[in-house]
Design a protein around this motif. Structure first.
Motif, mmCIF file in Angstrom:
data_model
loop_
_atom_site.group_PDB
_atom_site.id
_atom_site.type_symbol
_atom_site.label_atom_id
_atom_site.label_comp_id
_atom_site.label_asym_id
_atom_site.label_seq_id
_atom_site.Cartn_x
_atom_site.Cartn_y
_atom_site.Cartn_z
ATOM 1 N N ARG A 72 3.265 0.784 8.182
ATOM 2 C CA ARG A 72 2.679 -0.137 7.629
ATOM 3 C C ARG A 72 1.159 -0.010 7.639
ATOM 4 O O ARG A 72 0.420 -0.020 6.745
ATOM 5 C CB ARG A 72 3.263 -1.517 8.041
ATOM 6 C CG ARG A 72 2.649 -2.557 7.100
ATOM 7 C CD ARG A 72 2.672 -3.852 7.977
ATOM 8 N NE ARG A 72 1.950 -3.768 9.196
ATOM 9 C CZ ARG A 72 2.517 -4.544 10.434
ATOM 10 N NH1 ARG A 72 3.411 -5.398 10.251
ATOM 11 N NH2 ARG A 72 2.013 -4.216 11.512
ATOM 12 N N VAL A 127 -1.916 1.225 4.654
ATOM 13 C CA VAL A 127 -2.892 0.168 4.513
ATOM 14 C C VAL A 127 -4.230 0.971 4.829
ATOM 15 O O VAL A 127 -5.232 0.874 3.791
ATOM 16 C CB VAL A 127 -2.853 -1.312 4.988
ATOM 17 C CG1 VAL A 127 -4.148 -2.217 5.058
ATOM 18 C CG2 VAL A 127 -1.779 -1.894 4.649
ATOM 19 N N THR A 130 -8.627 -4.933 5.966
ATOM 20 C CA THR A 130 -7.224 -4.234 6.550
ATOM 21 C C THR A 130 -6.300 -5.520 6.988
ATOM 22 O O THR A 130 -5.245 -5.519 6.835
ATOM 23 C CB THR A 130 -7.557 -3.310 7.827
ATOM 24 O OG1 THR A 130 -8.297 -2.166 7.227
ATOM 25 C CG2 THR A 130 -6.187 -2.979 8.258
ATOM 26 N N TRP A 157 -4.631 -7.316 4.324
ATOM 27 C CA TRP A 157 -3.496 -6.312 3.686
ATOM 28 C C TRP A 157 -2.296 -6.531 4.315
ATOM 29 O O TRP A 157 -1.077 -6.051 3.829
ATOM 30 C CB TRP A 157 -4.016 -4.969 3.058
ATOM 31 C CG TRP A 157 -4.733 -4.897 1.755
ATOM 32 C CD1 TRP A 157 -5.893 -5.008 1.626
ATOM 33 C CD2 TRP A 157 -4.232 -4.968 0.699
ATOM 34 N NE1 TRP A 157 -6.128 -5.027 0.480
ATOM 35 C CE2 TRP A 157 -5.084 -4.920 -0.375
ATOM 36 C CE3 TRP A 157 -2.804 -4.733 0.374
ATOM 37 C CZ2 TRP A 157 -4.821 -4.538 -1.749
ATOM 38 C CZ3 TRP A 157 -2.500 -4.559 -1.251
ATOM 39 C CH2 TRP A 157 -3.371 -4.648 -2.073
ATOM 40 N N ILE A 158 -2.420 -6.960 5.569
ATOM 41 C CA ILE A 158 -1.230 -6.647 6.684
ATOM 42 C C ILE A 158 -0.917 -8.267 6.969
ATOM 43 O O ILE A 158 -1.579 -8.847 7.442
ATOM 44 C CB ILE A 158 -1.654 -5.733 8.132
ATOM 45 C CG1 ILE A 158 -1.933 -4.463 7.401
ATOM 46 C CG2 ILE A 158 -0.503 -6.026 8.897
ATOM 47 C CD1 ILE A 158 -2.435 -3.477 8.818
#
Length: 131
Positions: free
Chosen positions: A24, A28, A76, A79-80
């Motif tokens: 994951r 990203v 980042t 997006w996580i």
């Protein structure tokens, strides 16, 4: 580099419990990084990554301008799921330090010259400047 080798390295450096967590983070980071690299350097880096990440790097998210390192970290984190700027910086460092090892010193240097100042630390390659 083979996928299992790459993920093993990212997993160790990121201290992730599973390959899914490492994967994951890598997806990203490469999606965001690919938007900031152009030309031969992006293609050369992609050639040294597992195919899954190479394709993500070569088909990145679109960016209007290169992000400063702190904005890259914030992007980042956005997006996580559940990430903070601190955990995103950790994720980026785990992924990009493995990518830098795969790329080698020359290619990593050429990549860093395309990016705004400060990315050297995200790649685990801090540049020491004489003051």
């Amino acid at each position: 580099m083979l996928m299992d080798v790459f993920l093993k390295e990212v997993r160790e450096r990121g201290e992730y419990d599973t390959d899914d967590e490492a994967d994951r983070a890598a997806r990203v980071v490469f999606a965001l990084l690919g938007a900031h690299l152009v030309g031969g350097e992006r293609t050369e880096l992609a050639a040294r990554l597992p195919e899954t990440y190479a394709l993500i790097l070569l088909n990145p998210l679109q960016a209007a301008e290169p992000l400063a390192p702190e904005r890259f970290v914030r992007a980042t984190a956005a997006w996580i799921d559940g990430a903070t700027n601190e955990t995103a910086r950790w994720d980026i460092g785990a992924v990009l330090s493995v990518a830098a090892d795969a790329a080698g010193a020359d290619l990593t240097h050429r990549i860093l010259t395309q990016l705004p100042p400060g990315y050297d630390e995200l790649f685990g390659r801090p540049t020491h400047h004489d003051r």
